[in-house]
Design an enzyme around this catalytic site. Sequence first.
Site, PDB file in Angstrom:
ATOM      1  N   CYS A 118       0.828  -1.202   0.000  1.00 28.38           N
ATOM      2  CA  CYS A 118       0.000   0.000   0.000  1.00 28.38           C
ATOM      3  C   CYS A 118       0.874   1.270   0.000  1.00 28.38           C
ATOM      4  CB  CYS A 118      -0.993  -0.026   1.148  1.00 28.38           C
ATOM      5  SG  CYS A 118      -2.340   1.182   0.941  1.00 28.38           S
ATOM      6  N   HIS A 219      -3.841  -4.739   0.742  1.00 31.13           N
ATOM      7  CA  HIS A 219      -3.356  -5.152   2.064  1.00 31.13           C
ATOM      8  C   HIS A 219      -3.417  -6.669   2.196  1.00 31.13           C
ATOM      9  CE1 HIS A 219      -2.759  -1.338   4.256  1.00 31.13           C
ATOM     10  NE2 HIS A 219      -3.593  -0.865   3.348  1.00 31.13           N
ATOM     11  N   GLU A 221      -1.969  -8.593   4.237  1.00 32.54           N
ATOM     12  CA  GLU A 221      -1.989  -9.067   5.632  1.00 32.54           C
ATOM     13  C   GLU A 221      -3.399  -9.270   6.153  1.00 32.54           C
ATOM     14  OE1 GLU A 221      -2.486  -4.656   6.056  1.00 32.54           O
ATOM     15  OE2 GLU A 221      -1.343  -5.986   4.729  1.00 32.54           O
TER      16      GLU A 221
END
Length: 251
Positions: A118, A219, A221
């Site tokens: 990002c 993202h 994660e």
Amino acid sequence: MSASERPVIGLTTYLEQAKQGVWDVRAAFLPQQYFDAVTASGGIAVLLPPQPEPDAAAPAVLEGLDGLILTGGLDVQPELYGAERHPLTDPARPDRDAWELALFRGAEERRMPVLAICRGLQLVNVARGGTLHQHLPEALGTERYRIGGGVFATNEVTVDDDSLLAGMVGAGTIDVHSYHHQGVDRLGEGLVVSARTDDGLVQAFEAEGEHYLVGVQWHPEENAEDRRLFAGLVGEASVYAARTHRAGVSA
């Protein structure tokens, strides 16, 4: 794999005001999802808060790492790419920008594997001489990438065939978690786009040549399936460790 054989992955962090019990202080901060993804992929996560003398500190820090993750966060300063500040651009965070630029440039010199997430993708693009759209709703006429309220938007991106990214997540369309209002405008030097959305916005890029650099605008994660990106970095970091400081050979 024993703990001594696991690659060490540095993750950049925020410096933010934080409260815990009676304490209200500036502290290094990073959501747990990031380092959980690293450890679940076989790496050892080390957090890297901004340093007061980044150019001096970065080489010493990088000597102890096998891979680098540039994490998400507030907007990169537009002054770094010669643009006037948009009213909706986040307040400048020169401490973090300087620290991450020093780390990234040092990692490139060492040919250390890098995953940029990002804000991290945006910082790499700027470091390579590229520019950013400062507010995508004005540039593209859509709020699809940041719906607000701490809720991640879901967007469909198309991954290019034969890209490094496709080798990890597959070619074609995948759903990703988005939370950003800026994005790549002019692509930086030596970067190759590996994924876009249907409006043409760059969603991922890689480095030309053999250096392992993967940037994603989303993202990973936040999605267990996207841990494939972390596994890819950890795998490359293991190779880097075998040929550099752990093997007693200069990078």
